[in-house]
Design a protein around this motif. Sequence first.
Motif, PDB file in Angstrom:
ATOM      1  N   SER A   1       0.875  -1.177   0.000  1.00 14.15           N
ATOM      2  CA  SER A   1       0.000   0.000   0.000  1.00 14.15           C
ATOM      3  C   SER A   1       0.908   1.221   0.000  1.00 14.15           C
ATOM      4  O   SER A   1       2.073   1.131   0.397  1.00 14.15           O
ATOM      5  CB  SER A   1      -0.885   0.046   1.227  1.00 14.15           C
TER       6      SER A   1
ATOM      7  N   GLU B   1      -1.182   8.934   4.421  1.00 13.30           N
ATOM      8  CA  GLU B   1      -2.323   8.897   5.333  1.00 13.30           C
ATOM      9  C   GLU B   1      -2.711   7.478   5.731  1.00 13.30           C
ATOM     10  O   GLU B   1      -3.595   7.275   6.545  1.00 13.30           O
ATOM     11  CB  GLU B   1      -3.517   9.616   4.671  1.00 13.30           C
ATOM     12  N   VAL B   2      -2.050   6.502   5.146  1.00 15.03           N
ATOM     13  CA  VAL B   2      -2.506   5.116   5.314  1.00 15.03           C
ATOM     14  C   VAL B   2      -1.859   4.468   6.533  1.00 15.03           C
ATOM     15  O   VAL B   2      -0.648   4.518   6.713  1.00 15.03           O
ATOM     16  CB  VAL B   2      -2.201   4.309   4.026  1.00 15.03           C
TER      17      VAL B   2
ATOM     18  N   ILE C   1      -6.155   7.073   7.591  1.00 10.51           N
ATOM     19  CA  ILE C   1      -7.195   6.066   7.370  1.00 10.51           C
ATOM     20  C   ILE C   1      -6.518   4.712   7.472  1.00 10.51           C
ATOM     21  O   ILE C   1      -5.345   4.564   7.132  1.00 10.51           O
ATOM     22  CB  ILE C   1      -7.860   6.209   5.973  1.00 10.51           C
TER      23      ILE C   1
ATOM     24  N   ASP D   1      -5.524   1.073   6.443  1.00 12.03           N
ATOM     25  CA  ASP D   1      -5.256   0.433   5.156  1.00 12.03           C
ATOM     26  C   ASP D   1      -6.251  -0.705   4.947  1.00 12.03           C
ATOM     27  O   ASP D   1      -6.154  -1.740   5.599  1.00 12.03           O
ATOM     28  CB  ASP D   1      -3.829  -0.119   5.181  1.00 12.03           C
ATOM     29  N   SER D   2      -7.208  -0.492   4.080  1.00 14.68           N
ATOM     30  CA  SER D   2      -8.127  -1.600   3.780  1.00 14.68           C
ATOM     31  C   SER D   2      -7.755  -2.273   2.464  1.00 14.68           C
ATOM     32  O   SER D   2      -7.988  -3.463   2.279  1.00 14.68           O
ATOM     33  CB  SER D   2      -9.568  -1.099   3.731  1.00 14.68           C
ATOM     34  N   ASN D   3      -7.155  -1.516   1.557  1.00 19.71           N
ATOM     35  CA  ASN D   3      -6.889  -2.072   0.218  1.00 19.71           C
ATOM     36  C   ASN D   3      -6.028  -3.333   0.253  1.00 19.71           C
ATOM     37  O   ASN D   3      -6.267  -4.270  -0.498  1.00 19.71           O
ATOM     38  CB  ASN D   3      -6.186  -1.034  -0.661  1.00 19.71           C
TER      39      ASN D   3
ATOM     40  N   GLY E   1      -3.060   3.124  -4.679  1.00 20.98           N
ATOM     41  CA  GLY E   1      -2.963   4.528  -4.266  1.00 20.98           C
ATOM     42  C   GLY E   1      -1.889   5.286  -5.024  1.00 20.98           C
ATOM     43  O   GLY E   1      -0.899   4.721  -5.492  1.00 20.98           O
ATOM     44  N   GLY E   2      -2.167   6.576  -5.188  1.00 23.39           N
ATOM     45  CA  GLY E   2      -1.133   7.480  -5.688  1.00 23.39           C
ATOM     46  C   GLY E   2      -0.863   7.459  -7.177  1.00 23.39           C
ATOM     47  O   GLY E   2       0.149   8.002  -7.613  1.00 23.39           O
TER      48      GLY E   2
ATOM     49  N   ASP F   1      -1.500  13.494  -9.583  1.00 24.99           N
ATOM     50  CA  ASP F   1      -1.036  13.233  -8.223  1.00 24.99           C
ATOM     51  C   ASP F   1       0.458  13.495  -8.133  1.00 24.99           C
ATOM     52  O   ASP F   1       1.188  13.244  -9.073  1.00 24.99           O
ATOM     53  CB  ASP F   1      -1.251  11.750  -7.876  1.00 24.99           C
TER      54      ASP F   1
ATOM     55  N   GLY G   1      -6.429   4.342  -5.475  1.00 31.97           N
ATOM     56  CA  GLY G   1      -6.442   4.274  -4.019  1.00 31.97           C
ATOM     57  C   GLY G   1      -7.819   3.977  -3.440  1.00 31.97           C
ATOM     58  O   GLY G   1      -7.946   3.329  -2.398  1.00 31.97           O
ATOM     59  N   ASN G   2      -8.853   4.445  -4.118  1.00 30.17           N
ATOM     60  CA  ASN G   2     -10.193   4.280  -3.566  1.00 30.17           C
ATOM     61  C   ASN G   2     -10.565   2.820  -3.404  1.00 30.17           C
ATOM     62  O   ASN G   2     -10.412   2.025  -4.338  1.00 30.17           O
ATOM     63  CB  ASN G   2     -11.222   4.950  -4.485  1.00 30.17           C
TER      64      ASN G   2
HETATM   65  P1  AMP Z   1      -5.124   8.211  -4.208  1.00 28.44           P
HETATM   66  O1  AMP Z   1      -5.333   7.388  -5.419  1.00 28.44           O
HETATM   67  O2  AMP Z   1      -3.802   7.967  -3.562  1.00 28.44           O
HETATM   68  O3  AMP Z   1      -5.383   9.649  -4.434  1.00 28.44           O
HETATM   69  O4  AMP Z   1      -6.183   7.726  -3.148  1.00 28.44           O
HETATM   70  C1  AMP Z   1      -7.556   7.885  -3.327  1.00 28.44           C
HETATM   71  C2  AMP Z   1      -8.277   7.625  -2.043  1.00 28.44           C
HETATM   72  O5  AMP Z   1      -8.058   6.281  -1.616  1.00 28.44           O
HETATM   73  C3  AMP Z   1      -7.810   8.501  -0.900  1.00 28.44           C
HETATM   74  O6  AMP Z   1      -8.945   8.879  -0.151  1.00 28.44           O
HETATM   75  C4  AMP Z   1      -6.926   7.582  -0.115  1.00 28.44           C
HETATM   76  O7  AMP Z   1      -6.869   7.962   1.222  1.00 28.44           O
HETATM   77  C5  AMP Z   1      -7.598   6.258  -0.288  1.00 28.44           C
HETATM   78  N1  AMP Z   1      -6.632   5.168  -0.120  1.00 28.44           N
HETATM   79  C6  AMP Z   1      -5.404   5.095  -0.656  1.00 28.44           C
HETATM   80  N2  AMP Z   1      -4.765   3.979  -0.258  1.00 28.44           N
HETATM   81  C7  AMP Z   1      -5.627   3.320   0.566  1.00 28.44           C
HETATM   82  C8  AMP Z   1      -5.563   2.087   1.301  1.00 28.44           C
HETATM   83  N3  AMP Z   1      -4.472   1.302   1.250  1.00 28.44           N
HETATM   84  N4  AMP Z   1      -6.647   1.705   2.004  1.00 28.44           N
HETATM   85  C9  AMP Z   1      -7.747   2.497   2.038  1.00 28.44           C
HETATM   86  N5  AMP Z   1      -7.869   3.637   1.367  1.00 28.44           N
HETATM   87  C10 AMP Z   1      -6.831   4.073   0.646  1.00 28.44           C
END
Ligand code: AMP
Length: 598
Positions: A375, A379-380, A392, A394-396, A442-443, A448, A490-491
């Motif tokens: 991941s 913020e994770v 938040i 880490d659920s992914n 994510g990211g 980004d 990330g979503n």
């Molecule tokens: P991003 O693609 O990095 O801009 O992330 C989009 C959204 O997904 C943001 O709200 C992130 O906080 C959330 N996100 C990113 N990585 C994770 C993760 N491993 N578990 C849960 N949510 C995530």
Amino acid sequence: MTNNVSLPLLGFAAFSGTGKTTLLEALLPKLTEAGLRIGLLKHAHHDFDVDKPGKDSYRLRKAGASQMLISSRNRHALMTETPESEAEFDYLLSRFDQSQLDLLLVEGCKNIAFPKVELHRKALDKPWLYPNDDNIIAVACDEALDTELPQLDLNNIDEIAQFVVAYVDLERIKHDNPPSTQQKSKPAECCDTLSPATMSVTQGQQKILSLVEQQVSTETLSLKQCVGKVLAKDIVSPINVPQYTNSAMDGFAIRSKDIGLASFEIVAEVMAGHAYSGEVKTGQAVKIMTGAPMPADVDTVIMREQANEVDGVVSFTTDNIKAKQNVRSAGEDLASGQAVFTAGTRIQAPELGMMASLGFGQCEVLKPIKVALFSTGDEVLEAGEEQVANTIYDSNRYTLFAQLERMGCDIVDYGILEDNEQVMIDCLEKAASECDMVITSGGVSVGDADYIKLALDKLGSIDFWRINMRPGRPLAFGKINEKPFFGLPGNPVAVMVSFINFVEPALRKMQGEENWQALKVQAIAAENLRSRQGRTEFSRGVYSTNEVGQLVVRTTGKQGSGILRSMSEANCLIEISPAVDTVKEGESVTIIPLQGRL
Ligand code: AMP
Ligand code: MG
């Protein structure tokens, strides 16, 4: 745009009463004069019929022909009954012989996205469509209008014809010289660009599949360890199934030549697992149980329910005895040497049972795909840790873990990547050298500034895609040290939907399932479903059967791409193709059932 047309496609949209057909009738001679060969698709009401009651074709159709092709010297027509649901627009377009046409005109199909001319007659006092419909490229009306769109005179057929001819020319130029961003016309090659490119779901899938290769390492495991794995070699039966000719019923075995005799002397009784090797002569019978081997002289079994046994003599209560009835021949199900399963078959309950039935104690399967999982994101936070402000959990990594587990992968969990470019590069390279595939989430959104993106950029062989889909638009794909890399969004919901659409097909190919395709079926929308033209919409859906046995589907409600619970409530994804902006209640829509996949 629609997938099945290589020809210019143009519609005429208007409220009924505007005179669409009259206009088209006047327009067609002008267009054919200009050398255009025209195909016309007209949408009609559901009770419409091209045929007339009493005509032969009508009678044969009503008698049960679901497709009726009627032909004569001058024309032919294929009538196809579609009582379940109306055929999809793309499919209908594919029915045309496009090699014989220059232009496809469409009358009707208001809620399908493709270029249209709006016809408007002032006297009818109907609202305009163009302010709410991006598909309208021109208006033909009988009043002055304040719009940027080209305006045509509704009553000037020549002017409208000129517009259509110019439209066809323009479309042909576009088609012959597609803009460079159009991936479709490019050969699939790896890492052709680092700039953001837009592509369809299918294009993304095809490109990924063209770049991943099947696993070659195999292992031999005991049968029970093979559940969910993929066969490395074809399986050929080493034995006959059944092994010996046996009775399919509890009853009495006789010689078929004796059918018709009044009674039979019972000379033996054979149970399953035993055999009778003595003689059976004319007028004799053997009492036999289901599965017991047939003695050499007999070939016909009469079931117990049709027999009368008194003091060692049996007679039959039926005249209907056929030679060789109720007997299963050796090798009838499968002969020794016959092919059973081909390499690439996934071993599930039936395959496992079948292999056991052939006496296999072990089996050669492809080794599992070893997947590195990360991941990313400042913020994770790792699950189980104390909650910290502005983070938040880490659920992914957990959803992906479960999805990969279900796919039979070996998972190497690298945790949450530190936000440091060099650390990321090192980790990704290490993971790629240790595993067969690397997945992060994510990211990766275009725009980004996450570290992961900078790191991937430096690795040099990753493309950042924008897929025309929702959820899950951003996707990074490429190779690190020749190993496929997926940078998922990330979503949380987007992660799952991207996995289902892109990672799972790739994994299945790597695992040896060459032409795997997700199950897709049609269901009736139980509510209006909104989408946006030009992108594939994957809504979370719940399907069920209604009182009359039809498959119907509704959404799980709010469709935000962060709402993971919607995935849990769903039993399918509803797939709305880019050509459609709205699916109305009662219309047919594609669903992807998720049972067994999550
Ligand atoms: P991003 O693609 O990095 O801009 O992330 C989009 C959204 O997904 C943001 O709200 C992130 O906080 C959330 N996100 C990113 N990585 C994770 C993760 N491993 N578990 C849960 N949510 C995530
Ligand atoms: Mg982020």
